[in-house]
Design a protein around this motif. Structure first.
Motif, PDB file in Angstrom:
ATOM      1  N   ILE A  90      12.529  62.041  29.730  1.00  6.90           N
ATOM      2  CA  ILE A  90      12.939  61.727  28.363  1.00  6.90           C
ATOM      3  C   ILE A  90      14.300  61.041  28.372  1.00  6.90           C
ATOM      4  O   ILE A  90      14.534  60.070  27.640  1.00  6.90           O
ATOM      5  N   GLY A  91      15.203  61.545  29.203  1.00  6.22           N
ATOM      6  CA  GLY A  91      16.524  60.935  29.291  1.00  6.22           C
ATOM      7  C   GLY A  91      16.482  59.500  29.803  1.00  6.22           C
ATOM      8  O   GLY A  91      17.291  58.663  29.399  1.00  6.22           O
ATOM      9  N   ILE A  92      15.553  59.221  30.705  1.00  3.47           N
ATOM     10  CA  ILE A  92      15.438  57.866  31.250  1.00  3.47           C
ATOM     11  C   ILE A  92      14.858  56.909  30.202  1.00  3.47           C
ATOM     12  O   ILE A  92      15.297  55.763  30.073  1.00  3.47           O
ATOM     13  N   PHE A  93      13.873  57.394  29.432  1.00  2.00           N
ATOM     14  CA  PHE A  93      13.234  56.527  28.435  1.00  2.00           C
ATOM     15  C   PHE A  93      14.127  56.285  27.213  1.00  2.00           C
ATOM     16  O   PHE A  93      14.019  55.242  26.562  1.00  2.00           O
ATOM     17  N   SER A  94      14.980  57.248  26.901  1.00  2.34           N
ATOM     18  CA  SER A  94      15.725  57.211  25.644  1.00  2.34           C
ATOM     19  C   SER A  94      16.528  55.928  25.423  1.00  2.34           C
ATOM     20  O   SER A  94      16.399  55.295  24.366  1.00  2.34           O
ATOM     21  N   PRO A  95      17.369  55.471  26.368  1.00  2.29           N
ATOM     22  CA  PRO A  95      18.139  54.243  26.111  1.00  2.29           C
ATOM     23  C   PRO A  95      17.258  53.019  25.888  1.00  2.29           C
ATOM     24  O   PRO A  95      17.602  52.139  25.093  1.00  2.29           O
ATOM     25  N   THR A  96      16.131  52.952  26.576  1.00  2.85           N
ATOM     26  CA  THR A  96      15.227  51.807  26.415  1.00  2.85           C
ATOM     27  C   THR A  96      14.716  51.712  24.988  1.00  2.85           C
ATOM     28  O   THR A  96      14.689  50.622  24.390  1.00  2.85           O
ATOM     29  N   PHE A  97      14.318  52.846  24.421  1.00  4.14           N
ATOM     30  CA  PHE A  97      13.831  52.811  23.047  1.00  4.14           C
ATOM     31  C   PHE A  97      14.974  52.588  22.060  1.00  4.14           C
ATOM     32  O   PHE A  97      14.752  52.077  20.957  1.00  4.14           O
ATOM     33  N   GLY A  98      16.181  52.970  22.456  1.00  3.30           N
ATOM     34  CA  GLY A  98      17.332  52.623  21.630  1.00  3.30           C
ATOM     35  C   GLY A  98      17.510  51.123  21.535  1.00  3.30           C
ATOM     36  O   GLY A  98      17.810  50.567  20.469  1.00  3.30           O
ATOM     37  N   ILE A  99      17.321  50.442  22.662  1.00  2.00           N
ATOM     38  CA  ILE A  99      17.415  48.975  22.668  1.00  2.00           C
ATOM     39  C   ILE A  99      16.286  48.358  21.841  1.00  2.00           C
ATOM     40  O   ILE A  99      16.488  47.387  21.100  1.00  2.00           O
ATOM     41  N   ILE A 100      15.085  48.929  21.966  1.00  2.00           N
ATOM     42  CA  ILE A 100      13.960  48.419  21.168  1.00  2.00           C
ATOM     43  C   ILE A 100      14.260  48.562  19.679  1.00  2.00           C
ATOM     44  O   ILE A 100      14.005  47.641  18.877  1.00  2.00           O
ATOM     45  N   GLY A 101      14.818  49.706  19.294  1.00  2.00           N
ATOM     46  CA  GLY A 101      15.200  49.893  17.895  1.00  2.00           C
ATOM     47  C   GLY A 101      16.238  48.876  17.451  1.00  2.00           C
ATOM     48  O   GLY A 101      16.180  48.356  16.326  1.00  2.00           O
ATOM     49  N   ALA A 102      17.192  48.576  18.346  1.00  2.00           N
ATOM     50  CA  ALA A 102      18.210  47.571  18.025  1.00  2.00           C
ATOM     51  C   ALA A 102      17.583  46.193  17.854  1.00  2.00           C
ATOM     52  O   ALA A 102      17.975  45.417  16.972  1.00  2.00           O
ATOM     53  N   VAL A 103      16.612  45.864  18.704  1.00  2.00           N
ATOM     54  CA  VAL A 103      15.921  44.571  18.594  1.00  2.00           C
ATOM     55  C   VAL A 103      15.216  44.456  17.244  1.00  2.00           C
ATOM     56  O   VAL A 103      15.292  43.422  16.563  1.00  2.00           O
ATOM     57  N   PHE A 104      14.530  45.527  16.833  1.00  2.00           N
ATOM     58  CA  PHE A 104      13.873  45.508  15.529  1.00  2.00           C
ATOM     59  C   PHE A 104      14.896  45.278  14.417  1.00  2.00           C
ATOM     60  O   PHE A 104      14.647  44.525  13.456  1.00  2.00           O
ATOM     61  N   GLY A 105      16.027  45.962  14.542  1.00  2.00           N
ATOM     62  CA  GLY A 105      17.061  45.814  13.524  1.00  2.00           C
ATOM     63  C   GLY A 105      17.607  44.395  13.464  1.00  2.00           C
ATOM     64  O   GLY A 105      17.846  43.854  12.376  1.00  2.00           O
ATOM     65  N   LEU A 106      17.802  43.793  14.628  1.00  2.00           N
ATOM     66  CA  LEU A 106      18.301  42.415  14.658  1.00  2.00           C
ATOM     67  C   LEU A 106      17.263  41.432  14.113  1.00  2.00           C
ATOM     68  O   LEU A 106      17.608  40.447  13.460  1.00  2.00           O
ATOM     69  N   ILE A 107      15.983  41.697  14.400  1.00  2.00           N
ATOM     70  CA  ILE A 107      14.927  40.837  13.847  1.00  2.00           C
ATOM     71  C   ILE A 107      14.969  40.881  12.321  1.00  2.00           C
ATOM     72  O   ILE A 107      14.875  39.847  11.640  1.00  2.00           O
ATOM     73  N   ALA A 108      15.115  42.101  11.788  1.00  2.00           N
ATOM     74  CA  ALA A 108      15.184  42.235  10.330  1.00  2.00           C
ATOM     75  C   ALA A 108      16.425  41.551   9.781  1.00  2.00           C
ATOM     76  O   ALA A 108      16.394  40.947   8.698  1.00  2.00           O
ATOM     77  N   THR A 109      17.534  41.619  10.542  1.00  2.00           N
ATOM     78  CA  THR A 109      18.778  40.987  10.090  1.00  2.00           C
ATOM     79  C   THR A 109      18.660  39.472  10.068  1.00  2.00           C
ATOM     80  O   THR A 109      19.172  38.800   9.166  1.00  2.00           O
ATOM     81  N   MET A 110      17.966  38.915  11.053  1.00  2.00           N
ATOM     82  CA  MET A 110      17.818  37.466  11.122  1.00  2.00           C
ATOM     83  C   MET A 110      17.071  36.902   9.910  1.00  2.00           C
ATOM     84  O   MET A 110      17.194  35.722   9.575  1.00  2.00           O
TER      85      MET A 110
END
Length: 264
Positions: free
Chosen positions: A154-174
């Motif tokens: 879980i600890g290994i996967f967590s940062p990756t999904f954090g980045i995915i969430g950030a990508v979604f947020g940036l897509i919405a911002t664009m």
């Protein structure tokens, strides 16, 4: 030091204080980290799902058990008291014979120690006694390893999904490039997911995985000391030499012999 295991909740509180007080000092309102439910949802649900796919369903159902055990810790065995008991049994066995210890079995609180001594009293071959007790340790270690592995995944996967969430947020911002007033808020919200991914990994799940591994290693070492004691009792070892042998596994400050403690 084995007592460090009990300070884990305090250290966990220190982590939270350090992060959120630091955020305030950097003029970041901690409430903003909870103002984007979608970011939190993406990280938590996705990483748990990924961990479930990478582990057995049986391990997945024990997520809360592993978390609570990692946070609360476990009661530390009284190693010095166990050594005193082993030496006392060794002295009595040399005087009265191994069968005389059968009446003392009920006084042993540790089920592992009690079963091992029962096997020895029943006349089990020393090699067989050792094999049976080692098999129990191996099974316990595998269970513990599964919990630590689950928390680690879980600890290994967590940062990756954090980045995915950030990508979604940036897509919405664009999608709002024509409205500059929304860009700052959108970018800030996008990085909330990154924060949760990194914080949950390095502030909770990976530390818990390491703690579970450390707790398992200490318990294995304790049980192996019990095996050494049971086999020594069975073989009629010299109690004083046995006491010195077993106390060599303790930290230097805790190695005083039974005679020294009685004198004190």
């Amino acid at each position: 030091d084995h007592r460090d295991l009990h300070s884990f909740p305090t250290r966990r509180s220190s982590d939270l204080v350090g992060v959120f007080v630091g955020a305030i000092m950097k003029h970041v309102n901690p409430a903003a980290l909870f103002s984007v439910p979608a970011a939190f949802l993406i990280v938590i649900v996705a990483l748990i799902g990924a961990a479930m796919l990478s582990n057995t369903m049986g391990d997945a159902k024990k997520l809360m058990t592993f978390l609570l055990k990692g946070i609360k810790g476990q009661k530390e065995p009284d190693v010095s008291g166990a050594i005193d008991q082993i030496v006392s049994f060794a002295e009595r066995a040399r005087r009265e014979g191994l069968l005389a210890l059968e009446s003392d079995l009920d006084s042993i609180d540790d089920p592992f120690f009690r079963r091992g001594l029962q096997l020895a009293i029943d006349g089990g071959d020393p090699e067989m006694v050792s094999e049976v007790m080692e098999a129990e340790i191996k099974a316990m270690s595998e269970r513990h390893k599964a919990g630590a592995k689950y928390m680690m995944s879980i600890g290994i996967f967590s940062p990756t999904f954090g980045i995915i969430g950030a990508v979604f947020g940036l897509i919405a911002t664009m999608a709002h490039l024509d409205d500059p007033s929304k860009l700052g808020e959108g970018i800030g919200a996008a990085f909330v997911a990154t924060f949760w991914g990194v914080f949950l990994a390095n502030g909770i799940f990976l530390p818990i995985a390491n703690k579970l591994t450390s707790m398992s290693a200490k318990e294995v070492a304790y049980k192996r000391m019990i095996i050494e004691g049971v086999l020594s009792i069975q073989s009629g070892a010299n109690p004083r030499l046995l006491d010195d042998l077993l106390r060599s596994t303790l930290p230097p400050k805790e190695r005083s012999s039974g005679d020294e403690r009685q004198s004190a």
